[in-house]
Scaffold this motif. Structure first.
Motif, short mmCIF file in Angstrom:
data_model
loop_
_atom_site.label_atom_id
_atom_site.label_comp_id
_atom_site.label_asym_id
_atom_site.label_seq_id
_atom_site.Cartn_x
_atom_site.Cartn_y
_atom_site.Cartn_z
N ARG A 123 -12.50 -0.55 -15.40
CA ARG A 123 -11.60 1.08 -14.28
C ARG A 123 -12.18 1.06 -13.13
O ARG A 123 -12.80 1.40 -12.34
N THR A 182 -13.21 -1.19 -11.44
CA THR A 182 -12.05 -1.16 -9.74
C THR A 182 -12.32 -0.69 -8.73
O THR A 182 -12.55 -0.92 -7.92
N GLU A 183 -12.65 0.90 -9.46
CA GLU A 183 -13.05 1.58 -8.26
C GLU A 183 -14.61 1.83 -7.44
O GLU A 183 -14.15 2.02 -6.63
#
Length: 594
Positions: free
Chosen positions: A442, A445-446
């Motif tokens: 995650r 992705t951020e």
């Protein structure tokens, strides 16, 4: 009655562009009754049997227990046309053979097969060598080897690695001294190539400034051309002028970052003092680390002469964090000492540091047959203490004793405090229980969203760009295919980093890949970076007892050779750093609550 002796039986078949050679051990046959036999060896070739070509249907085989593949790059002596063949060795073993023995047998078989001093120069010699090796007692566990040879179309053939020329297998009528792969030609305009080189030099120097004369000397380009490309970089806001016409890399700010140029660092309030320091060595690494922070400010402590310093302060979870970028690290002793000085200056400026992270890219140590030990590009390696308590091995010198055995003179480093090691153990446990819930994915992705406007592309490169080479001595190399995943793991980690835990290493190995791999094997090292001994000396010398190294794998050397994977590997390492930091308890908050 004694058991009949085994013979090594070779059976060829062909389908389209693929030739398949099955080599297997069989009990001695009554050759007079077997009309499939083409030739029976005698003398030094006793025990070798060659069958007639089989129908392809007869050659269908179940999935091999283990396989290793490589590419041969050939040049037709008459036409000079380059051809590439994919060769794959597939292994089946006697019943009950342990996985470790399968891996060892295949690896040793392959290494012996491609030794340059007796590498066969034609197909017959190559196949014969495979058969002769099957007779050796050290390969007694191998029951059957299938050699698959496939001619690749030119559009499917991989390009050669830059700067590598190798003497590899040739066929009848083909030249034995072949280019290793098809030539890699940079067709970009010379101006674009120069502009990229200048930007790389400025990024390596950042936050230090350079003069135009420095750029001219380093690029060995015409002054007018350098000035023209410098103007282009300024127009794109990638570099900026500072005092006296000097140049510095300009950081493209995101909407969560402010950058201040200062002569002296401002006073930091006690409650805003960082407790975690992150050390990076190149520009892309620092961008990736800073993308993990919230509410951040970058201070560039600028000097027109001498070394400047850059510090970015922000939050990761409940922790106040400061990151910095070292000057260029390499084999030059002056660069190493400078990196140690920068580390000392960081730890002296921020006195409340409890944990130090060294985050960035490195080169993975490949394992050519063991899927579970093999490190791929984009994977993450976290420094983990071995049984001696070390997380880093630095080789100062390679020596030979009187018996001719290799000895390594080295320095070792390990943390006194085990808090970060315990956090990683918790992380491992959580990952095992919930393999689909990985916070670092995650954070990657951020981070991609934050870094999307940067000059470098931080997206994960295509899988076909992850190419593996193996040194076979005398500066010869071959391209080796990655070990295939077993069926139980075939759908895992596709497009995401695999996490490895091991000590890390660096050092000087006389340009010998075999020495480097031997050093790695002795100490359980899964990746190598450039020489960070002075950085670690400074950390230990400043009595920082809790430190950890996190590396994203950018190549199979020391992390400096693969520009394509560098940005993504930096981001993967930074994302793992964030996952670990968010698991660390903040004792200052606990004290406030009490």
């Amino acid at each position: 009655m004694a058991e009949p002796k085994e013979e090594i039986v070779m059976t060829p078949s062909k389908k389209g562009k693929t030739t398949q050679i099955r080599i297997e051990k069989r009990k001695k046959l009554d050759l007079g009754l077997d009309d499939s036999v083409e030739h029976v060896g005698g003398g030094e070739n006793a025990g070798l049997v060659v069958n007639k070509q089989a129908e392809n249907d007869d050659m269908d085989l179940v999935r091999p227990q283990l396989q290793i593949g490589f590419n041969c790059f050939l040049v037709d002596q008459k036409t000079q046309h380059r051809m590439v063949e994919s060769r794959r060795l597939k292994f089946w073993y006697v019943e009950g053979t342990e996985y470790l023995d399968q891996v060892t047998t295949a690896y040793e078989f392959f290494k012996e097969l491609v030794k340059p001093e007796n590498f066969p120069r034609d197909y017959v010699g190559f196949i014969k060598k495979c058969m002769k090796q099957m007779q050796k007692p050290e390969y007694k566990l191998a029951q059957k080897v299938d050699l698959e040879i496939k001619l690749l179309d030119e559009e499917d053939a991989p390009l050669s690695p830059e700067g590598i020329v190798s003497t590899i297998l040739s066929e009848r009528g083909r030249n034995a001294e072949d280019m290793f792969g098809l030539n890699r030609e940079d067709k970009r305009p010379v101006e674009e190539i120069l502009r990229e080189k200048m930007l790389h030099i400025l990024e390596s120097a950042y936050p230090n400034v350079l003069e135009v004369d420095d750029l001219i000397k380093m690029t060995q380009a015409d002054e007018a051309m350098v000035m023209l490309q410098l103007a282009e970089l300024k127009q794109r806001d990638l570099v900026r002028d500072v005092e006296n016409g000097k140049i510095v890399r300009h950081v493209l700010e995101d909407d969560k970052t402010t950058v201040e140029m200062v002569k002296q660092m401002p006073t930091i309030a006690a409650n805003l003092q960082p407790t975690i320091a992150v050390i990076t060595a190149n520009y892309g690494e620092k961008l990736a680390v800073d993308a993990m922070m919230e509410n951040k400010t970058t201070f560039v402590k600028f000097k027109s002469e001498g070394e400047s310093n850059v510090y970015t302060m922000g939050y990761i979870g409940e922790h106040r964090v400061v990151s910095t970028k070292l000057p260029a690290i390499g084999h030059a002793r002056a660069a190493q000492i400078s990196s140690g000085n920068t580390t000392t200056r960081l730890l002296g400026t921020f006195q409340n540091i409890e944990h130090v992270f060294v985050v960035g890219i490195a080169g993975g140590v490949p394992h050519y047959t063991d899927y579970f030990k093999h490190v791929r590009l984009g994977d993450i390696v976290i420094s983990s203490c071995d049984e001696k308590g070390y997380i880093y091995y630095y080789c100062e010198k390679v020596l030979r004793n009187k018996e001719g055995d290799i000895q390594f003179k080295m320095k070792t480093y390990g943390p006194r405090e085990m808090d970060l090691q315990r956090v990683v153990e918790k992380l491992q446990d959580r990952s095992r229980k919930n393999p689909g819930k990985t916070p670092w994915d995650r954070y990657i992705t951020e981070g991609l969203e934050i870094l999307k406007n940067q000059e470098a592309d931080f997206n994960r490169p295509p899988p076909e760009s992850d190419r593996l080479y193996m040194g076979i001595g005398d500066d010869n190399v071959i391209e080796v295919q990655h070990p295939e995943a077993p069926e139980s793991d075939i759908n895992n980690h596709q497009g995401t980093p695999t996490i490895h835990y091991s000590p890390l290493g660096s050092g000087r190995f006389n340009r010998s890949e075999q020495m480097r791999l031997d050093f790695a094997n002795r100490h359980g090292i899964m990746c190598f970076d450039t020489e960070f001994d002075q950085v670690l000396e400074s950390i230990v010398g400043n009595r920082k007892d809790s430190f950890m190294i996190i590396r994203g794998v950018a190549d199979y050397g020391d992390g400096t050779r693969n520009k394509e994977w560098g940005p993504y590997a930096s981001l993967a390492a930074a994302a793992m750093m964030k996952a670990i930091i968010k698991m660390i308890s903040n004792r200052y908050l606990s004290e406030d609550e009490d």
